[in-house]
Design a protein around this motif. Structure first.
Motif, PDB file in Angstrom:
ATOM      1  N   ARG A  45       0.873  -1.177   0.000  1.00  0.00           N
ATOM      2  CA  ARG A  45       0.000   0.000   0.000  1.00  0.00           C
ATOM      3  C   ARG A  45       0.909   1.225   0.000  1.00  0.00           C
ATOM      4  NH1 ARG A  45      -2.793  -3.702   3.920  1.00  0.00           N
ATOM      5  NH2 ARG A  45      -0.800  -3.446   4.887  1.00  0.00           N
ATOM      6  N   TYR A  46       0.654   2.122  -0.942  1.00  0.00           N
ATOM      7  CA  TYR A  46       1.463   3.328  -1.029  1.00  0.00           C
ATOM      8  C   TYR A  46       0.697   4.395  -1.799  1.00  0.00           C
ATOM      9  CZ  TYR A  46       2.692   0.938  -5.406  1.00  0.00           C
ATOM     10  OH  TYR A  46       2.632   0.269  -6.606  1.00  0.00           O
ATOM     11  N   VAL A  47       1.278   5.577  -1.886  1.00  0.00           N
ATOM     12  CA  VAL A  47       0.631   6.701  -2.570  1.00  0.00           C
ATOM     13  C   VAL A  47       1.528   7.170  -3.708  1.00  0.00           C
ATOM     14  CG1 VAL A  47      -0.223   9.070  -2.335  1.00  0.00           C
ATOM     15  CG2 VAL A  47      -0.597   7.420  -0.488  1.00  0.00           C
ATOM     16  N   ILE A  48       0.892   7.414  -4.843  1.00  0.00           N
ATOM     17  CA  ILE A  48       1.573   7.987  -6.010  1.00  0.00           C
ATOM     18  C   ILE A  48       1.143   9.437  -6.141  1.00  0.00           C
ATOM     19  CG2 ILE A  48       1.667   7.968  -8.540  1.00  0.00           C
ATOM     20  CD1 ILE A  48       1.213   4.957  -8.426  1.00  0.00           C
ATOM     21  N   GLU A  49       2.085  10.298  -6.447  1.00  0.00           N
ATOM     22  CA  GLU A  49       1.751  11.676  -6.807  1.00  0.00           C
ATOM     23  C   GLU A  49       1.828  11.769  -8.325  1.00  0.00           C
ATOM     24  OE1 GLU A  49       2.851  16.336  -5.906  1.00  0.00           O
ATOM     25  OE2 GLU A  49       4.135  14.763  -5.104  1.00  0.00           O
ATOM     26  N   ALA A  50       0.678  12.039  -8.943  1.00  0.00           N
ATOM     27  CA  ALA A  50       0.610  12.157 -10.399  1.00  0.00           C
ATOM     28  C   ALA A  50       1.322  13.433 -10.845  1.00  0.00           C
ATOM     29  CB  ALA A  50      -0.844  12.165 -10.864  1.00  0.00           C
ATOM     30  N   GLU A  51       1.625  13.515 -12.118  1.00  0.00           N
ATOM     31  CA  GLU A  51       2.314  14.699 -12.658  1.00  0.00           C
ATOM     32  C   GLU A  51       1.534  15.981 -12.413  1.00  0.00           C
ATOM     33  OE1 GLU A  51       3.057  13.680 -16.728  1.00  0.00           O
ATOM     34  OE2 GLU A  51       4.911  12.623 -16.214  1.00  0.00           O
ATOM     35  N   ASP A  52       0.192  15.879 -12.307  1.00  0.00           N
ATOM     36  CA  ASP A  52      -0.622  17.068 -12.061  1.00  0.00           C
ATOM     37  C   ASP A  52      -0.769  17.369 -10.566  1.00  0.00           C
ATOM     38  OD1 ASP A  52      -2.372  15.107 -11.208  1.00  0.00           O
ATOM     39  OD2 ASP A  52      -3.934  15.564 -12.677  1.00  0.00           O
ATOM     40  N   GLY A  53      -0.065  16.602  -9.702  1.00  0.00           N
ATOM     41  CA  GLY A  53      -0.106  16.826  -8.265  1.00  0.00           C
ATOM     42  C   GLY A  53      -1.153  16.017  -7.524  1.00  0.00           C
ATOM     43  N   ILE A  81      -2.808   9.544  -5.433  1.00  0.00           N
ATOM     44  CA  ILE A  81      -3.520   8.323  -5.792  1.00  0.00           C
ATOM     45  C   ILE A  81      -3.008   7.204  -4.892  1.00  0.00           C
ATOM     46  CG2 ILE A  81      -4.021   6.665  -7.622  1.00  0.00           C
ATOM     47  CD1 ILE A  81      -3.293   8.994  -9.617  1.00  0.00           C
ATOM     48  N   ARG A  82      -3.933   6.629  -4.118  1.00  0.00           N
ATOM     49  CA  ARG A  82      -3.582   5.523  -3.231  1.00  0.00           C
ATOM     50  C   ARG A  82      -3.579   4.229  -4.033  1.00  0.00           C
ATOM     51  NH1 ARG A  82      -6.104   1.619  -0.136  1.00  0.00           N
ATOM     52  NH2 ARG A  82      -5.089   1.147   1.835  1.00  0.00           N
ATOM     53  N   VAL A  83      -2.574   3.396  -3.800  1.00  0.00           N
ATOM     54  CA  VAL A  83      -2.427   2.119  -4.490  1.00  0.00           C
ATOM     55  C   VAL A  83      -2.533   0.999  -3.464  1.00  0.00           C
ATOM     56  CG1 VAL A  83      -0.905   0.694  -5.914  1.00  0.00           C
ATOM     57  CG2 VAL A  83      -0.861   3.188  -6.152  1.00  0.00           C
ATOM     58  N   ILE A 112      -4.276  -4.796  -8.588  1.00  0.00           N
ATOM     59  CA  ILE A 112      -4.091  -3.437  -8.088  1.00  0.00           C
ATOM     60  C   ILE A 112      -5.398  -2.666  -8.159  1.00  0.00           C
ATOM     61  CG2 ILE A 112      -2.932  -1.225  -8.488  1.00  0.00           C
ATOM     62  CD1 ILE A 112      -0.501  -2.766  -9.382  1.00  0.00           C
ATOM     63  N   ARG A 113      -5.676  -1.963  -7.070  1.00  0.00           N
ATOM     64  CA  ARG A 113      -6.829  -1.061  -6.998  1.00  0.00           C
ATOM     65  C   ARG A 113      -6.315   0.317  -6.633  1.00  0.00           C
ATOM     66  NH1 ARG A 113     -10.848   0.539  -3.091  1.00  0.00           N
ATOM     67  NH2 ARG A 113     -12.702   1.129  -4.250  1.00  0.00           N
ATOM     68  N   PHE A 114      -6.803   1.330  -7.345  1.00  0.00           N
ATOM     69  CA  PHE A 114      -6.433   2.718  -7.081  1.00  0.00           C
ATOM     70  C   PHE A 114      -7.602   3.439  -6.416  1.00  0.00           C
ATOM     71  CE2 PHE A 114      -3.997   1.602 -10.939  1.00  0.00           C
ATOM     72  CZ  PHE A 114      -2.716   1.892 -10.510  1.00  0.00           C
ATOM     73  N   GLU A 115      -7.280   4.411  -5.567  1.00  0.00           N
ATOM     74  CA  GLU A 115      -8.293   5.284  -4.972  1.00  0.00           C
ATOM     75  C   GLU A 115      -7.767   6.709  -5.000  1.00  0.00           C
ATOM     76  OE1 GLU A 115     -10.252   4.065  -1.237  1.00  0.00           O
ATOM     77  OE2 GLU A 115      -8.884   2.355  -1.334  1.00  0.00           O
ATOM     78  N   THR A 116      -8.634   7.617  -5.405  1.00  0.00           N
ATOM     79  CA  THR A 116      -8.251   9.027  -5.414  1.00  0.00           C
ATOM     80  C   THR A 116      -9.491   9.912  -5.292  1.00  0.00           C
ATOM     81  OG1 THR A 116      -7.040  10.765  -6.603  1.00  0.00           O
ATOM     82  CG2 THR A 116      -8.293   9.204  -7.950  1.00  0.00           C
ATOM     83  N   ALA A 117      -9.303  11.083  -4.715  1.00  0.00           N
ATOM     84  CA  ALA A 117     -10.368  12.084  -4.662  1.00  0.00           C
ATOM     85  C   ALA A 117     -10.245  13.065  -5.816  1.00  0.00           C
ATOM     86  CB  ALA A 117     -10.312  12.838  -3.327  1.00  0.00           C
ATOM     87  N   ALA A 118      -9.184  12.947  -6.596  1.00  0.00           N
ATOM     88  CA  ALA A 118      -8.942  13.866  -7.710  1.00  0.00           C
ATOM     89  C   ALA A 118      -9.902  13.567  -8.865  1.00  0.00           C
ATOM     90  CB  ALA A 118      -7.500  13.745  -8.181  1.00  0.00           C
TER      91      ALA A 118
END
Length: 108
Positions: free
Chosen positions: A26-34, A37-39, A72-78
């Motif tokens: 479980r970790y978090v990615i920061e997309a290029e647009d900021g 995204i939780r993985v 893999i499941r992603f979660e984001t509020a973006a």
């Protein structure tokens, strides 16, 4: 594309004596647009005992000899990435001496 943040992640691996491994990362990615995204990634890694022993020693192994798959499941509020909340992905993994490479395919 994005980058995994160095803080806040967990990587749980249950490695049996024969090298069979259950993975839950479980970790978090920061997309290029900021966007953040939780993985959540759960999977398996196994192969012939001699190959797994070499892998655990940090040696380079033929990746075709190792079964390494995660769901893999992603979660984001973006809002720009909201479609990720609605999909699952299968990743084929390759463990290298200094990193893990995941190739994702959308399930569906």
């Amino acid at each position: 594309m994005g980058s995994a943040l160095p803080q806040g992640g967990t990587d749980e691996q249950r490695i049996r004596a024969d090298g069979r491994t259950r993975i839950h990362a479980r970790y978090v990615i920061e997309a290029e647009d900021g966007a953040l995204i939780r993985v959540d990634s759960q999977g398996l890694r196994h192969g012939p005992p001699e190959v797994m022993a070499a892998l655990l020693r940090g040696e380079k192994v033929d990746s075709t000899q190792v079964y390494f798959r995660t769901v893999i499941r992603f979660e984001t509020a973006a809002l720009a990435h909201d479609d990720l909340n609605l999909r699952l992905f299968l990743a084929t993994g390759e463990r290298q001496h200094d990193c893990v490479i995941l190739r994702l395919t959308e399930l569906g």
